[in-house]
Design a protein around this motif. Structure first.
Motif, PDB file in Angstrom:
ATOM      1  N   GLU A   1       7.280 -15.369 -12.406  1.00  0.00           N
ATOM      2  CA  GLU A   1       7.557 -14.312 -13.383  1.00  0.00           C
ATOM      3  C   GLU A   1       6.286 -13.510 -13.676  1.00  0.00           C
ATOM      4  O   GLU A   1       6.347 -12.312 -13.925  1.00  0.00           O
ATOM      5  CB  GLU A   1       8.098 -14.896 -14.692  1.00  0.00           C
ATOM      6  CG  GLU A   1       9.520 -15.415 -14.612  1.00  0.00           C
ATOM      7  CD  GLU A   1      10.585 -14.322 -14.676  1.00  0.00           C
ATOM      8  OE1 GLU A   1      10.284 -13.147 -14.398  1.00  0.00           O
ATOM      9  OE2 GLU A   1      11.736 -14.660 -14.996  1.00  0.00           O
ATOM     10  N   GLY A   2       5.146 -14.184 -13.664  1.00  0.00           N
ATOM     11  CA  GLY A   2       3.881 -13.487 -13.891  1.00  0.00           C
ATOM     12  C   GLY A   2       3.617 -12.464 -12.789  1.00  0.00           C
ATOM     13  O   GLY A   2       3.179 -11.345 -13.062  1.00  0.00           O
ATOM     14  N   VAL A   3       3.900 -12.863 -11.551  1.00  0.00           N
ATOM     15  CA  VAL A   3       3.723 -11.936 -10.434  1.00  0.00           C
ATOM     16  C   VAL A   3       4.688 -10.758 -10.575  1.00  0.00           C
ATOM     17  O   VAL A   3       4.304  -9.589 -10.489  1.00  0.00           O
ATOM     18  CB  VAL A   3       3.952 -12.658  -9.077  1.00  0.00           C
ATOM     19  CG1 VAL A   3       3.891 -11.671  -7.927  1.00  0.00           C
ATOM     20  CG2 VAL A   3       2.935 -13.770  -8.890  1.00  0.00           C
ATOM     21  N   MET A   4       5.959 -11.071 -10.830  1.00  0.00           N
ATOM     22  CA  MET A   4       6.969 -10.011 -10.975  1.00  0.00           C
ATOM     23  C   MET A   4       6.628  -9.090 -12.143  1.00  0.00           C
ATOM     24  O   MET A   4       6.791  -7.879 -12.063  1.00  0.00           O
ATOM     25  CB  MET A   4       8.351 -10.632 -11.173  1.00  0.00           C
ATOM     26  CG  MET A   4       8.900 -11.232  -9.894  1.00  0.00           C
ATOM     27  SD  MET A   4      10.621 -11.783 -10.100  1.00  0.00           S
ATOM     28  CE  MET A   4      10.393 -13.528 -10.013  1.00  0.00           C
TER      29      MET A   4
ATOM     30  N   SER B   1       3.645  -8.445 -13.303  1.00  0.00           N
ATOM     31  CA  SER B   1       2.505  -7.603 -12.925  1.00  0.00           C
ATOM     32  C   SER B   1       2.984  -6.404 -12.119  1.00  0.00           C
ATOM     33  O   SER B   1       2.563  -5.272 -12.345  1.00  0.00           O
ATOM     34  CB  SER B   1       1.500  -8.400 -12.095  1.00  0.00           C
ATOM     35  OG  SER B   1       1.016  -9.485 -12.837  1.00  0.00           O
ATOM     36  N   ASP B   2       3.861  -6.666 -11.155  1.00  0.00           N
ATOM     37  CA  ASP B   2       4.404  -5.554 -10.367  1.00  0.00           C
ATOM     38  C   ASP B   2       5.187  -4.585 -11.243  1.00  0.00           C
ATOM     39  O   ASP B   2       5.016  -3.370 -11.163  1.00  0.00           O
ATOM     40  CB  ASP B   2       5.332  -6.098  -9.265  1.00  0.00           C
ATOM     41  CG  ASP B   2       4.564  -6.711  -8.100  1.00  0.00           C
ATOM     42  OD1 ASP B   2       3.429  -6.275  -7.847  1.00  0.00           O
ATOM     43  OD2 ASP B   2       5.104  -7.611  -7.441  1.00  0.00           O
ATOM     44  N   SER B   3       6.065  -5.126 -12.093  1.00  0.00           N
ATOM     45  CA  SER B   3       6.934  -4.267 -12.905  1.00  0.00           C
ATOM     46  C   SER B   3       6.138  -3.435 -13.896  1.00  0.00           C
ATOM     47  O   SER B   3       6.424  -2.254 -14.098  1.00  0.00           O
ATOM     48  CB  SER B   3       7.958  -5.114 -13.667  1.00  0.00           C
ATOM     49  OG  SER B   3       8.825  -5.747 -12.759  1.00  0.00           O
TER      50      SER B   3
END
Lengths: 472, 472
Positions: free
Chosen positions: B319-322, B324-326
């Motif tokens: 979720e942290g990666v997603m 960051s992208d979002s």
């Protein structure tokens, strides 16, 4: 030959005859305890062992001091012990000739120099023993058909079997996303594979297996990095020729890539390049979880369209306008209905109303009633020769008559053209209707925009894979 | 002066002391009947009359053969008779000196030459009588505070009063969208205005009124065409300086524009021009209903940020990666946390874990427990001087302990920086948590992408209106 061997190895991860949980525990908050209880809860029919030197029995399961001590050996070992013990456990795996190992533990290549060394040592032992590894740093496997899982998030409730597989580089997919799907969606799951840091088994291996797997009709992947981009594209091209593949790539932006590096030690490449290559391979790319699930269910349920021309029927002129915009923005075209369709529709309307497209069913309901208006609208767009794709927009009031579904069913079950239904309005009634529709494998969406994008995904899949075939 | 007069005229549409329903009926499926029952159901406290020549009483309400026959006159007449009778009723309105008229009926400028003539005649009479008109072809007004409505879709259940107003050029907004909001969302409504074909009163008039209205903190508009673009931009610029305005424009594409023409007789201009002008005026543009509601609730609830730097805490590295992208794709920036924050976070983690940002709370929960991990994560991003905007991602398992809310509440209620919470996982528990959070005016979203876009809308609103002020 080698490929088939590999598929057999991977298959054993999803459908083992015997399992040992290393680090099984009586303490209910320990991962090893949750995994054991999950397997018991699912009713796993294979042989189950615990590996824990401090006891001879845990939750009714026989416990051994090591894998080597289990007389008949096991198909798969699930390792749920602290990272620093894992190299030692891997040596036990090698000695006991266990060939499939799933490492739950984290603290490897995502955890600095010490972690990297620990992983190297573990992998060296594994390679020498001919051992395949999933993980580390993952929840692993769920196969509802085999009643098998390695996940350490407590599973509750029934897990519906169905056509959608997912592969992920995060425990979330076997955890909260799985809960989301089980509790909010109506489609079923074929396989889940959480790959964690992908130290050995990766997306390619799982895709090869899912390509052969008859239960899987569509696959979704959440991916942060790839071990071998070339091999992935090769397998994806093969896969997408018969089954759709939806990918949510983490690390699209530099901030995301940085987060991915610290999450799973993955190096994310430049997204614009990934995007172009993935699309060429027939992969459907999405930007968030919701879109991934929206697309997966239509790809699993509905036939591919022959063209981009969308027919739309709605109970509200406003929804018709919004649907026209959404359909166009998604890359489809609002169809020009055949004159026979328009004339027929006009003939049923009250005198003051003028037939257009999208079909506005509101005036029609004044003459034929609500349910019959929906039936006529759907019938017109399904039968019109200028329509490839059907979007029905239903306005759901609290007094909704659910028998509408029985009236629409014969049309919806024809499956000649893809259909999506936007179900907008009162919550409970929308959910009831969506459940009934999705039981008939008709995907539903809460807005016209999401329905239009999902129909477009189906069209783009058809386009990409047809063009792929014609090149061969 | 003229403006104030106009606002008083518009105010009477929302808060009339007396109402007549022309076309009131005992037949329960007639619009005139539903409107009457809706007013009775809401407990409308003003004087209520029916106009129906065939009876002297309907559902306990006194009925008159005409408006003129009502001795004391009324503030507003709601016309729910077939279109061809409307010109005649308008003459009755003029004779009886009724100054506010709402025309429910359709069959005017959206219905060919005969319809256009009918409307012309009606408008001529109205102008002569100094009558303001909402409609035709609409559901009209809802004002939960005044317990007043003109809508012909049956209202059921309580309608929460709150800070969000909406204006729409389709009956949907007082119908299925209203049902959606009442049953699925937790924010309350200040006013609803369905404007239909906008033959007289338009978005500008309503916005002038909402600008003054103390109950309204944010307005959303679904708009197909505009009568006077220049006036709208002028009013919007004034409005957005103190209250956010979210617009969903129908007819963005040529297919949508064509559908709008047949829906409300609206001419939609070229969207790229509209888009540029609207953004300059501080308007937030959206592409679908879901996004409109997502944005409205954060704009109504949360303070505007001082900058674009987002702090993120999540229970899952994925979720942290997603996130960051979002966050990046939405136009915000993942913050560089102050070294004090990072050092503090690192000091709480188990030895193997490396502190990064987004904060991964998973390792932390192993040492301090789940609730405390969320509290620490939220506290760090709220207090960090390099963070302007906070995104908390909660992974919701079926065994969720709801006391987490009480633990987070003191932090969430600080309201120094805007906060959004993505609540991902098991449905019922997510809904319970979302309800608790939104009761505290903390907006929640089912994915990180929707949370990030909504936080970005708040940032873009702050940007657009600050720059607007500096130009003055």
């Amino acid at each position: 030959m080698e490929e088939n061997l590999s598929i057999e190895e991977i298959k054993r991860f999803f459908d083992p005859q015997s399992v040992a949980i290393v680090g099984a525990s009586r303490k209910s908050d320990k991962f090893g305890s949750v995994i054991l209880r999950n397997l018991q809860g699912l009713g796993y029919p294979g042989r189950l062992f615990a590996v824990n030197p401090h006891t001879s029995e845990i939750l009714g399961v026989r416990s051994f001091p090591s894998l080597e001590a289990i007389p008949e050996g096991v198909d798969i070992a699930i390792i749920a012990v602290p990272a620093f013990v894992v190299p030692e456990v891997m040596a036990d795996c090698a000695r006991s000739r266990t060939k499939n190992v799933l490492i739950i533990s984290s603290g490897f290549n995502e955890a600095g120099e010490a972690g990297r060394k620990r992983l190297e040592e573990t992998l060296k032992t594994a390679r020498r023993g001919g051992i395949r590894i999933i993980g580390p740093n993952t929840t692993g496997i769920l196969n509802p058909k085999a009643k098998f899982t390695t996940t350490f998030t407590p599973l509750t409730g029934e897990i519906r079997e169905g056509p959608v597989a997912f592969i992920a580089q995060t425990g979330m997919f076997a955890g909260v996303v799985l809960y989301y799907i089980i509790t909010s969606e109506r489609f079923g799951i074929s396989r889940v594979a959480g790959l964690g840091n992908k130290s050995d088994v990766d997306d390619c291996d799982i895709l090869e297996y899912l390509y052969e797997d008859e239960d899987t009709r569509v696959a979704m992947i959440y991916m942060e990095g790839l071990n071998d981009g070339r091999r992935f594209l090769q397998i994806a091209r093969k896969f997408t020729r018969t089954k759709p593949l939806v990918v949510l790539k983490g690390g699209r932006t530099s901030a995301g890539a940085k987060a991915a590096l610290s999450h799973t030690g993955s190096l994310a490449g430049q997204y614009s390049i990934t995007e172009a290559l993935f699309k060429q391979a027939g992969i459907i790319l999405v930007h968030d979880l919701e879109e991934m699930i929206d697309f997966a269910k239509i790809l699993a349920y509905q036939p591919v369209p022959r063209g981009a021309r969308a027919g739309v029927a709605s109970m509200s002129g406003g929804e018709g306008v919004m649907a026209s915009d959404s359909v166009t923005e998604a890359g489809l075209v609002v169809a020009n209905l055949a004159s026979e369709s328009s004339n027929y529709f006009q003939s049923l309307l009250p005198q003051w109303a003028v037939a257009g497209h999208p079909l506005d069913l509101e005036p029609l309901q004044e003459t034929v009633g609500r349910s019959e208006a929906y039936r006529i609208g759907l019938e017109i767009i399904l039968n019109d020769p200028n329509v490839d794709i059907c979007l029905l927009v239903m306005s759901i009031v609290p007094a909704m008559d659910e028998s509408i579904i029985d009236i629409l069913a014969p049309l919806l079950l024809k499956r000649v053209k893809p259909v999506a239904v936007a179900v907008v309005g009162a919550k409970q009634q929308c959910e009831n209707l969506a459940t009934r529709l999705e039981e008939m494998e008709i995907p539903t969406y809460p807005t016209v925009a999401r329905a239009a994008k999902s129909l477009a995904a189906l069209y783009h899949y058809a386009q990409a894979t047809n063009s792929g075939e014609s090149k061969c």
